[in-house]
Scaffold this motif. Structure first.
Motif, short mmCIF file in Angstrom:
data_model
loop_
_atom_site.label_atom_id
_atom_site.label_comp_id
_atom_site.label_asym_id
_atom_site.label_seq_id
_atom_site.Cartn_x
_atom_site.Cartn_y
_atom_site.Cartn_z
N ALA A 54 12.55 -2.26 -0.69
CA ALA A 54 12.34 -3.27 0.23
C ALA A 54 10.97 -4.09 0.27
O ALA A 54 10.73 -5.22 0.67
N HIS A 55 9.95 -3.09 0.13
CA HIS A 55 8.81 -3.49 0.05
C HIS A 55 8.40 -4.70 -1.13
O HIS A 55 7.70 -5.78 -0.81
N VAL A 56 8.88 -4.35 -2.18
CA VAL A 56 8.81 -5.04 -3.52
C VAL A 56 9.54 -6.73 -2.99
O VAL A 56 8.98 -7.78 -3.45
N PRO A 88 0.81 4.27 6.19
CA PRO A 88 0.54 5.14 5.07
C PRO A 88 1.55 5.62 4.51
O PRO A 88 2.76 5.92 5.23
N ARG A 89 1.52 5.96 3.22
CA ARG A 89 2.82 6.60 2.72
C ARG A 89 3.51 7.72 3.45
O ARG A 89 4.55 7.69 3.70
N ALA A 90 2.68 8.46 3.96
CA ALA A 90 3.18 9.85 4.50
C ALA A 90 4.07 9.39 5.85
O ALA A 90 4.93 10.16 6.22
N GLN A 140 4.37 -8.54 -11.74
CA GLN A 140 3.46 -7.49 -12.07
C GLN A 140 3.55 -6.28 -11.05
O GLN A 140 3.54 -5.10 -10.83
N HIS A 141 3.58 -7.03 -9.51
CA HIS A 141 3.74 -6.24 -8.35
C HIS A 141 5.10 -5.15 -8.49
O HIS A 141 4.94 -3.92 -8.27
N GLU A 142 6.07 -5.85 -8.68
CA GLU A 142 7.38 -4.80 -8.77
C GLU A 142 7.31 -3.94 -9.81
O GLU A 142 7.54 -2.70 -9.65
N GLN A 143 6.61 -4.30 -11.29
CA GLN A 143 6.39 -3.26 -12.04
C GLN A 143 5.52 -2.27 -11.90
O GLN A 143 5.61 -1.03 -12.29
N GLN A 144 4.67 -2.54 -11.02
CA GLN A 144 3.69 -1.59 -10.55
C GLN A 144 4.31 -0.46 -9.85
O GLN A 144 4.17 0.84 -9.85
N HIS A 145 5.21 -1.11 -8.89
CA HIS A 145 5.86 -0.29 -7.94
C HIS A 145 7.07 0.46 -8.79
O HIS A 145 7.37 1.71 -8.29
N ASP A 146 7.57 -0.10 -9.72
CA ASP A 146 8.43 0.76 -10.60
C ASP A 146 7.59 1.84 -11.16
O ASP A 146 8.20 3.04 -11.31
N GLU A 147 6.51 1.82 -11.64
CA GLU A 147 5.94 3.11 -12.18
C GLU A 147 5.67 3.89 -11.04
O GLU A 147 5.95 5.26 -11.21
N THR A 148 5.32 3.49 -9.79
CA THR A 148 5.35 4.38 -8.68
C THR A 148 6.25 4.90 -8.53
O THR A 148 6.62 6.30 -8.24
N MET A 149 7.55 4.47 -8.54
CA MET A 149 8.89 4.98 -8.36
C MET A 149 9.18 6.16 -9.49
O MET A 149 9.71 7.04 -9.31
N PRO A 385 -5.22 -13.54 -4.75
CA PRO A 385 -5.17 -14.23 -3.66
C PRO A 385 -5.11 -13.53 -2.43
O PRO A 385 -5.11 -14.05 -1.23
N TYR A 386 -5.25 -12.19 -2.31
CA TYR A 386 -5.48 -11.36 -1.09
C TYR A 386 -6.35 -10.22 -1.26
O TYR A 386 -6.46 -9.56 -2.37
N ARG A 387 -7.16 -9.93 -0.43
CA ARG A 387 -8.45 -8.88 -0.30
C ARG A 387 -7.63 -7.48 -0.51
O ARG A 387 -8.53 -6.78 -1.05
N GLU A 388 -6.33 -7.35 -0.09
CA GLU A 388 -5.88 -6.11 -0.02
C GLU A 388 -5.59 -5.57 -1.43
O GLU A 388 -4.90 -4.51 -1.47
N TYR A 389 -5.61 -6.32 -2.53
CA TYR A 389 -5.09 -6.02 -3.75
C TYR A 389 -6.29 -4.94 -4.28
O TYR A 389 -5.98 -4.04 -4.64
N SER A 390 -7.50 -5.51 -4.25
CA SER A 390 -8.56 -4.96 -5.01
C SER A 390 -9.70 -4.55 -3.90
O SER A 390 -10.44 -3.60 -3.74
N ARG A 418 -7.02 -2.97 -14.81
CA ARG A 418 -8.07 -1.87 -14.08
C ARG A 418 -7.05 -1.28 -13.17
O ARG A 418 -6.51 -1.82 -12.12
N ASN A 419 -6.89 0.10 -13.21
CA ASN A 419 -6.08 0.97 -12.33
C ASN A 419 -7.08 1.82 -11.63
O ASN A 419 -8.42 1.99 -12.26
N TRP A 420 -6.95 2.38 -10.50
CA TRP A 420 -7.95 3.22 -9.77
C TRP A 420 -6.96 4.17 -8.93
O TRP A 420 -6.13 3.97 -8.43
N ASP A 421 -7.81 5.49 -8.93
CA ASP A 421 -7.15 6.31 -7.62
C ASP A 421 -8.22 7.51 -7.46
O ASP A 421 -9.39 7.43 -7.89
C1 AVJ Z 1 -3.22 -0.72 -8.80
C2 AVJ Z 1 -1.65 1.16 -8.56
C3 AVJ Z 1 -3.66 1.46 -7.51
O1 AVJ Z 1 0.13 1.15 -6.27
O2 AVJ Z 1 -1.52 1.30 -4.83
C4 AVJ Z 1 1.08 -2.13 -5.24
C5 AVJ Z 1 -0.85 -1.29 -7.08
N1 AVJ Z 1 -1.11 -2.80 -4.97
N2 AVJ Z 1 1.14 -2.89 -4.42
C6 AVJ Z 1 -1.33 0.98 -5.85
C7 AVJ Z 1 -0.17 -1.98 -5.86
C8 AVJ Z 1 -0.24 -3.25 -4.14
C9 AVJ Z 1 -1.75 -0.13 -6.65
N3 AVJ Z 1 -2.54 0.24 -7.92
#
Ligand code: AVJ
Ligand code: FE
Length: 447
Positions: A54-56, A88-90, A140-149, A385-390, A418-421
């Motif tokens: 639903a987030h996607v 948050p996720r939890a 790309q956002h949906e595919q990022q969540h696909d990797e998350t899933m 277009p939004y600060r909360e991406y990066s 670029r990915n980060w964690d």
């Molecule tokens: C880039 C993978 C760190 O999953 O937190 C998904 C991608 N941003 N929805 C994340 C993201 C907003 C992000 N990462």
């Protein structure tokens, strides 16, 4: 920037293919388990799968129907539930989330309206529409969540729900590859200002001078990592950074996540199947601290982000930076292990067609690679277009990962991505390769 009618037609086609490809994958990942499983939290690190779904859809509605299309919100009351910053996720399993059937219906309704918008779009006149950026961002956002899933699936207990053929066996020449490649010192163009769907943190293009260094030809393998374990790597404080050692003690790290001892060897569990750890495969599910300790034990270090990108993009013949290690052409099955075609990385040394000019292999695909670098903006960065991406993550203690895993879609696999964690995270499909400084040039005659 205006697009020609032919250009608009090609973009409509690319946008539709990218959105449909993401949705096919979302449907696979959310259709292979029952509704109870979809609503359950499989790990406190992850959302319930039904939240991702639903987030996607909610992000797609926000950006494509409201921002681009000027439509009214469909269900404004659900927006806060799917705002990643409010919960948050939890916390997400306790929210009054849309049940699976309603989440699917919402996603389907949004997508239908978006495809109507796409069929009439000309892609120009605003920054969100130029080059169909907003549509690319949402695919790309949906595919990022696909990797998350997919990560959630890996953490899920129970009978296997996913299957895929293994990658091809190691190539005969893989063992004959040199252990490392030389990247000569000098400037290169890092980041991009030209890639239409590049996200804000990849911008702008800028010149970085990187001293000469050697980089592992392939990611570090399970066999090499098992040798580190056998040599007492987890019990030797001097290989670890102080923070890494403290974490290793607290979390009782002793092997990669999902590994289990079996006599003298190791087993691992991968998407619900337990099997011997394959020696030639790149190691995965290690945190940054483990990667750093391994590199120190090997007498080496992690590459910086700039080193990684130079190895992956710089063409020493033309001086240009490429989109991918192999050139500017899009990924193919012969060049890289991407898009969840397989449910594991391919043996080290695979994909000779995907090699970089230096000879380094598998820089894109197979496993994400931890770098030495903190996640920071490039010079001249602007949030868009939004600060909360990066932007909100810069300087937040995150380490940069490069290169894309087997679970990353081609649309996200450009070598500027670029990915980060956090340096303690192990659930992601991350491995690493190591580097060392090149010897200073020997003084020549008369020097
Ligand atoms: C880039 C993978 C760190 O999953 O937190 C998904 C991608 N941003 N929805 C994340 C993201 C907003 C992000 N990462
Ligand atoms: Fe998101």
């Amino acid at each position: 920037m205006a697009t020609t009618p032919a250009g608009a037609e090609a973009l409509r086609d690319l946008v539709a293919r990218s959105l449909v490809g993401a949705r096919d994958r979302t449907e696979l990942l959310t259709g292979c388990v029952d509704d109870t499983d979809l609503a359950r939290q499989h790990s406190p690190l992850m959302s319930p799968l039904v939240w991702d779904l639903a987030h996607v859809a909610n992000q797609e509605e926000l950006w494509l129907l409201r921002e681009v299309g000027g439509r009214e919100p469909m269900h404004p009351e659900i927006d806060p539930l799917y705002d990643a910053f409010e919960h948050p996720r939890a916390e997400r399993p306790a929210l009054p989330l849309l049940p699976p059937g309603e989440a699917r219906a919402y996603a389907h309704e949004v997508r239908g309206r978006v495809l109507d918008l796409v069929s009439a779009a000309t892609f120009g006149g605003t920054r969100l529409l130029d080059g169909a950026f907003a549509f690319g961002m949402i695919a790309q956002h949906e595919q990022q969540h696909d990797e998350t899933m997919l990560i959630t699936h890996q953490l899920r207990k129970g009978a296997p729900a996913l299957s895929a053929p293994p990658p091809a066996a190691p190539r005969p020449d893989a063992l004959a590859l040199p252990a490392e490649v030389l990247i000569p010192g000098g400037p290169f163009g890092m980041g991009t200002s030209a890639e239409p769907w590049a996200l804000d943190n990849e911008r702008p293009a800028h010149t970085v001078t990187v001293p000469g260094f050697y980089l592992d030809t392939t990611p570090v393998t399970n066999a090499a990592y098992a040798a580190f374990i056998a040599a007492g790597g987890y019990d030797t404080a001097r290989w670890w950074s102080p923070a890494g050692w403290a974490h290793r003690q607290r979390a009782r790290l002793a092997a990669p996540l999902h590994w289990r001892r079996d006599g003298n060897g190791w087993l691992r569990t991968r998407f619900g199947v337990t099997e011997p750890v394959p020696p030639a495969e790149p190691v995965m599910h290690v945190c940054w601290y483990e990667a750093q300790a391994y590199a120190a034990w090997a007498g080496r270090r992690l590459p910086t982000e700039a080193e990684w990108e130079k190895a992956a993009r710089h063409d020493p013949v033309t001086g240009r930076s490429r989109r991918y290690p192999w050139g500017d052409e899009d990924p193919t099955a012969g060049r890289a292990n991407l898009g969840q075609r397989h449910l594991q990385p391919a043996p080290a040394g695979s994909y000779p067609l995907g090699a970089a000019p230096s000879g380094a292999r598998q820089l894109v695909g197979d496993v994400w690679e931890w770098t030495a670098s903190d996640f920071l903006p490039y010079p001249g960065f602007t949030a868009w277009p939004y600060r909360e991406y990066s932007e909100v993550f810069f300087g937040g203690g995150y380490k940069v990962l490069r290169g894309a895993s087997f679970g990353v879609a081609p649309v996200l696999s450009r070598a500027t991505f670029r990915n980060w964690d956090y340096p303690i995270r192990r659930q992601i499909f991350a491995g690493f390769r190591t580097a060392r400084d090149a010897e200073p040039a020997l003084a020549g005659p008369g020097a």
